[in-house]
Design a protein around this motif. Sequence first.
Motif, PDB file in Angstrom:
ATOM      1  N   ALA A   1       0.826  -1.195   0.000  1.00 12.74           N
ATOM      2  CA  ALA A   1       0.000   0.000   0.000  1.00 12.74           C
ATOM      3  C   ALA A   1       0.865   1.251   0.000  1.00 12.74           C
ATOM      4  CB  ALA A   1      -0.936  -0.008   1.199  1.00 12.74           C
ATOM      5  N   ILE A   2       1.975   1.204   0.706  1.00 14.42           N
ATOM      6  CA  ILE A   2       2.868   2.353   0.783  1.00 14.42           C
ATOM      7  C   ILE A   2       3.597   2.536  -0.544  1.00 14.42           C
ATOM      8  CG2 ILE A   2       4.921   3.250   1.963  1.00 14.42           C
ATOM      9  CD1 ILE A   2       3.854   1.734   4.465  1.00 14.42           C
ATOM     10  N   ASP A   3       3.871   1.444  -1.246  1.00 12.83           N
ATOM     11  CA  ASP A   3       4.599   1.503  -2.506  1.00 12.83           C
ATOM     12  C   ASP A   3       3.788   2.121  -3.634  1.00 12.83           C
ATOM     13  OD1 ASP A   3       6.724   0.298  -1.246  1.00 12.83           O
ATOM     14  OD2 ASP A   3       6.305  -1.697  -2.046  1.00 12.83           O
ATOM     15  N   LEU A   4       2.478   2.164  -3.512  1.00 13.57           N
ATOM     16  CA  LEU A   4       1.649   2.736  -4.572  1.00 13.57           C
ATOM     17  C   LEU A   4       1.784   4.251  -4.566  1.00 13.57           C
ATOM     18  CD1 LEU A   4      -1.615   0.624  -4.095  1.00 13.57           C
ATOM     19  CD2 LEU A   4       0.211   0.263  -5.762  1.00 13.57           C
ATOM     20  N   ASP A   5       2.064   4.824  -5.723  1.00 16.93           N
ATOM     21  CA  ASP A   5       2.202   6.276  -5.782  1.00 16.93           C
ATOM     22  C   ASP A   5       0.825   6.952  -5.759  1.00 16.93           C
ATOM     23  OD1 ASP A   5       1.200   5.801  -8.314  1.00 16.93           O
ATOM     24  OD2 ASP A   5       2.991   6.439  -9.377  1.00 16.93           O
ATOM     25  N   GLU A   6       0.819   8.273  -5.629  1.00 15.77           N
ATOM     26  CA  GLU A   6      -0.441   9.012  -5.528  1.00 15.77           C
ATOM     27  C   GLU A   6      -1.293   8.853  -6.775  1.00 15.77           C
ATOM     28  OE1 GLU A   6      -0.280  13.089  -4.334  1.00 15.77           O
ATOM     29  OE2 GLU A   6       0.484  12.603  -2.349  1.00 15.77           O
ATOM     30  N   ALA A   7      -0.667   8.807  -7.932  1.00 15.78           N
ATOM     31  CA  ALA A   7      -1.433   8.660  -9.174  1.00 15.78           C
ATOM     32  C   ALA A   7      -2.208   7.346  -9.175  1.00 15.78           C
ATOM     33  CB  ALA A   7      -0.501   8.736 -10.380  1.00 15.78           C
ATOM     34  N   THR A   8      -1.586   6.277  -8.687  1.00 15.46           N
ATOM     35  CA  THR A   8      -2.260   4.979  -8.624  1.00 15.46           C
ATOM     36  C   THR A   8      -3.358   4.999  -7.578  1.00 15.46           C
ATOM     37  OG1 THR A   8      -0.205   3.902  -9.292  1.00 15.46           O
ATOM     38  CG2 THR A   8      -1.901   2.498  -8.321  1.00 15.46           C
ATOM     39  N   ARG A   9      -3.112   5.675  -6.456  1.00 18.68           N
ATOM     40  CA  ARG A   9      -4.097   5.720  -5.375  1.00 18.68           C
ATOM     41  C   ARG A   9      -5.218   6.732  -5.628  1.00 18.68           C
ATOM     42  NH1 ARG A   9      -1.749   7.731  -0.981  1.00 18.68           N
ATOM     43  NH2 ARG A   9       0.320   8.042  -1.834  1.00 18.68           N
TER      44      ARG A   9
ATOM     45  N   THR B   1     -12.133  13.402  -8.111  1.00 16.46           N
ATOM     46  CA  THR B   1     -11.268  12.309  -7.669  1.00 16.46           C
ATOM     47  C   THR B   1     -10.837  12.507  -6.219  1.00 16.46           C
ATOM     48  OG1 THR B   1      -9.278  13.425  -8.479  1.00 16.46           O
ATOM     49  CG2 THR B   1     -10.377  11.882  -9.995  1.00 16.46           C
ATOM     50  N   THR B   2     -10.336  11.446  -5.637  1.00 15.78           N
ATOM     51  CA  THR B   2      -9.781  11.473  -4.294  1.00 15.78           C
ATOM     52  C   THR B   2      -8.538  10.600  -4.282  1.00 15.78           C
ATOM     53  OG1 THR B   2     -10.268  11.184  -1.933  1.00 15.78           O
ATOM     54  CG2 THR B   2     -11.173   9.526  -3.440  1.00 15.78           C
ATOM     55  N   ILE B   3      -7.615  10.923  -3.408  1.00 12.08           N
ATOM     56  CA  ILE B   3      -6.406  10.119  -3.264  1.00 12.08           C
ATOM     57  C   ILE B   3      -6.542   9.307  -1.983  1.00 12.08           C
ATOM     58  CG2 ILE B   3      -3.894  10.136  -3.002  1.00 12.08           C
ATOM     59  CD1 ILE B   3      -3.941  12.928  -4.380  1.00 12.08           C
ATOM     60  N   LEU B   4      -6.550   8.001  -2.126  1.00  6.11           N
ATOM     61  CA  LEU B   4      -6.622   7.123  -0.965  1.00  6.11           C
ATOM     62  C   LEU B   4      -5.289   7.146  -0.230  1.00  6.11           C
ATOM     63  CD1 LEU B   4      -8.303   4.056  -2.701  1.00  6.11           C
ATOM     64  CD2 LEU B   4      -9.441   5.757  -1.258  1.00  6.11           C
ATOM     65  N   SER B   5      -5.358   7.196   1.079  1.00  4.17           N
ATOM     66  CA  SER B   5      -4.121   7.131   1.872  1.00  4.17           C
ATOM     67  C   SER B   5      -3.628   5.682   1.878  1.00  4.17           C
ATOM     68  CB  SER B   5      -4.386   7.603   3.302  1.00  4.17           C
ATOM     69  OG  SER B   5      -5.168   6.643   3.993  1.00  4.17           O
ATOM     70  N   PRO B   6      -2.337   5.481   2.141  1.00  4.65           N
ATOM     71  CA  PRO B   6      -1.848   4.102   2.252  1.00  4.65           C
ATOM     72  C   PRO B   6      -2.628   3.299   3.296  1.00  4.65           C
ATOM     73  CG  PRO B   6       0.005   5.586   2.061  1.00  4.65           C
ATOM     74  CD  PRO B   6      -1.232   6.455   2.213  1.00  4.65           C
TER      75      PRO B   6
END
Length: 162
Positions: free
Chosen positions: A25-33, A43-48
């Motif tokens: 989850a931490i490895d996913l960048d903001e664009a992916t999240r 849109t929303t950015i999911l936190s790790p």
Amino acid sequence: MNKNFKTLSFILFCTLNLLNMNANAIDLDEATRTVILDSAGKTTILSPEQVKRGKRLFNSTCGACHVGGITKTNPNIGLDPEALSLATPRRDNVLALVDFLKNPTSYDGQDSIAETHPSIKSADIYPRMRSLTDDDLYSIAGHVMLQPKVVTEKWGGGKIYY
């Protein structure tokens, strides 16, 4: 001594795998999240933490029937983006999925399916739904929206993958 070494090696192996799972989850960048939040396309950015929690809650609450984004009880309707977009009302965003988890309806939107699909509305029938908060539902919905970006065509791809 050899038995102890094997046991220790196994414990180390399991620990490293667990650490790797938590790091995903931490490895996913903001664009992916970044996932679609509402029907207007915001849109929303999911936190790790939301990513990890959504995965855990989905697997424990929804995973028995929706492994890999398929629907075991009706394989024609999956959790892939196309199937979600064709539902009435559209379910291809986080808030629409949260609404579905509270008050599920048939794919055409005509009938309540709260008695046959786990939901907050039917928490008396489905005990796993009783303890879920709005934040939990948001994390689960975020997981559903994130998976097509992470596992691509496998999500909702049916029995060819699972």
